[in-house]
Structures are given as structure tokens and as C-alpha cells.
Design an enzyme around this catalytic site. Structure first.
Site, mmCIF file in Angstrom:
data_model
loop_
_atom_site.group_PDB
_atom_site.id
_atom_site.type_symbol
_atom_site.label_atom_id
_atom_site.label_comp_id
_atom_site.label_asym_id
_atom_site.label_seq_id
_atom_site.Cartn_x
_atom_site.Cartn_y
_atom_site.Cartn_z
ATOM 1 N N PRO A 8 0.811 -1.226 0.000
ATOM 2 C CG PRO A 8 -0.838 -1.578 1.590
ATOM 3 C CD PRO A 8 0.483 -2.098 1.134
ATOM 4 C CG MET A 9 3.294 2.651 -1.908
ATOM 5 S SD MET A 9 4.435 2.714 -3.302
ATOM 6 C CE MET A 9 3.562 1.685 -4.498
ATOM 7 C CD GLN A 86 -3.317 -0.747 4.133
ATOM 8 O OE1 GLN A 86 -3.385 0.448 3.928
ATOM 9 N NE2 GLN A 86 -2.183 -1.363 4.461
ATOM 10 C CG HIS A 159 -3.307 0.061 7.710
ATOM 11 N ND1 HIS A 159 -2.148 -0.250 8.397
ATOM 12 C CD2 HIS A 159 -3.028 1.196 7.003
ATOM 13 C CE1 HIS A 159 -1.222 0.652 8.123
ATOM 14 N NE2 HIS A 159 -1.732 1.539 7.272
ATOM 15 C CB ALA A 161 0.944 -1.222 10.382
ATOM 16 C CG ASN A 162 2.159 2.407 9.005
ATOM 17 O OD1 ASN A 162 1.658 1.905 8.011
ATOM 18 N ND2 ASN A 162 3.447 2.258 9.289
ATOM 19 C CE1 TYR A 164 -3.294 6.652 9.642
ATOM 20 C CE2 TYR A 164 -1.936 4.871 8.780
ATOM 21 C CZ TYR A 164 -2.322 6.201 8.776
ATOM 22 O OH TYR A 164 -1.727 7.087 7.910
ATOM 23 N NE ARG A 212 1.919 -1.956 6.231
ATOM 24 C CZ ARG A 212 2.203 -0.938 5.428
ATOM 25 N NH1 ARG A 212 1.263 -0.430 4.653
ATOM 26 N NH2 ARG A 212 3.410 -0.420 5.390
#
Length: 219
Positions: A8-9, A86, A159, A161-162, A164, A212
Site C-alpha cells: 500500500p502507498m 487495505q 491495516h 500498523a503505522n 492507525y 498488516r
């Protein structure tokens, strides 16, 4: 057929209503034409209440959004690629919402990213989610997974991760809850387990459910 996958981007290129655009179609189709066997989309928001991370982020909530993604999945699959959506929920680190929620009322670290078009400066202090808030978030993930299936996706990736929402539940310093969703690791992973179970209960057996995780956070 190979081990090449597109991860994912964020493209920040949907319409203001969260509908995928022609530019997005060209972007994803190019990877399928280039030989990637699996394409995981950018983060797609799962409800209108609090999931959206930034303006021009695509969603999987409305019929128009679903139809926009259907064109993308059809083109990618014509070239032999598996397409995964995602599913992403921003909550405390939304770039543009001023009234946010989180597992606990903990100030997110760092600052917003102006390049995402949502604002700048510190993130607001979120309100701690109630049981009803958690239920709404769960329903959004499950409904978006069904929307993804209807749009022709081969599966979804949660998702977590990051920084969130799901990562916020996993992380001990952003989750200080004392109910069944906080405390030990079993409790902090409970929401993810419930989401996987609930999506699996309503989705076809061959519908992929991925997860993820990451060690770092964007905030």
C-alpha cells in the site's frame, strides 16, 4: 505466479467524495501490466464517522466508491493480478478531523503532515472510545469488507500498523483501557480477532483476509 507484490502507498488522488478516479485506475493497472502478481491498495476508509485519515482518500462505504473500485479490480484481474483492498481506520491520527476518538484519551505524538492536505500542527487530544464507538468501528470494517467483495476484490488487508486505529489498540502506551480491550496482549489483540471472525463469518471461504503489522508508527 511470482513473488512480486505491490504494497500500500497512499496516493491522495480520489475525489472529495472518496471515489476512485481514472488516474487511480491507470496507476493500479500499470502494476498488473508490469507483472506484479498481487496488488494491495492504498488505505481505504471504512466509515464516515471517524475512519477517514485525510481529504482525497478513497473509501469503501458508498455505492459510488464501490463502483469506482470495481473498474480497477476488473482491469487488474484481466492482466492476472490478485487485488486486495487495505481497510484503514485513522481515528486519533486523522489528518483533517478535529474531533477524534481513540482506545484511550492519549495525545498522539508528532505533528500532522501538511502534504496530505488535512492541516498541520499537533493532533487533537482524542476522546476514549465507548463500547458503542467500538461497535460502530467494527461494523464499518465488516461492511467495507463486504463492499470490497462486491467490488470484485480478491480479499482485504486489515491495516493494524503505522499508528492507525487497530495499531492504537495493540500498543500499550496508546491503549490504557481497563476493559476487555485493554491490558494484556490477549485483550489488546481482541478487536482484531473479532474483526477477522466477523468478516470470515459473512465472506466467502476463498476471500482472503490479511493483516498488516509494523514496528514503527507514522506519528
Amino acid at each position: 505466479k511470482n513473488r512480486l507484490a505491490v504494497t500500500p502507498m497512499s496516493r491522495v488522488s480520489a475525489t472529495s467524495e472518496g471515489v476512485p478516479t481514472g488516474n487511480m485506475q491507470t496507476y493500479y493497472e500499470a502494476f498488473a501490466l508490469g507483472g506484479f502478481s498481487m496488488i494491495i491498495t492504498e488505505g481505504v476508509y471504512t466509515d464516515h464517522a471517524a475512519a477517514q485519515a485525510y481529504p482525497l482518500q478513497p473509501g469503501l462505504v458508498t455505492a459510488a466508491q464501490q463502483q469506482g473500485w470495481k473498474t480497477i479490480t476488473e482491469r487488474g484481474q484481466q492482466h492476472g493480478a490478485i487485488i486486495i483492498a487495505q481497510l484503514m481506520h485513522a481515528r486519533a491520527i486523522s489528518q483533517h478531523l478535529s474531533d477524534t476518538l481513540a482506545p484511550s484519551a492519549v495525545q498522539p505524538l508528532g505533528n500532522k503532515m501538511p502534504e496530505y492536505g488535512g492541516g498541520e500542527g499537533a493532533f487533537p487530544l482524542p476522546h476514549a472510545m465507548t463500547a458503542a464507538d467500538i461497535a460502530i468501528a467494527k461494523q464499518g470494517f465488516v461492511q467495507s469488507a463486504l463492499q470490497a467483495y462486491a467490488a470484485g476484490f480478491n480479499g482485504v488487508e486489515l491495516h493494524a500498523a503505522n499508528g492507525y486505529l487497530l495499531d492504537q489498540f495493540l500498543t500499550d502506551y496508546t491503549n490504557t483501557r481497563t476493559d476487555q480491550y485493554g491490558g494484556n496482549v490477549v485483550n489488546r489483540v481482541r478487536l482484531i480477532n473479532e474483526l477477522i471472525d466477523e468478516i470470515r463469518a459473512v465472506a466467502p471461504a476463498d476471500f482472503i483476509i490479511g493483516l498488516r503489522l509494523s514496528q514503527g508508527k507514522v506519528n
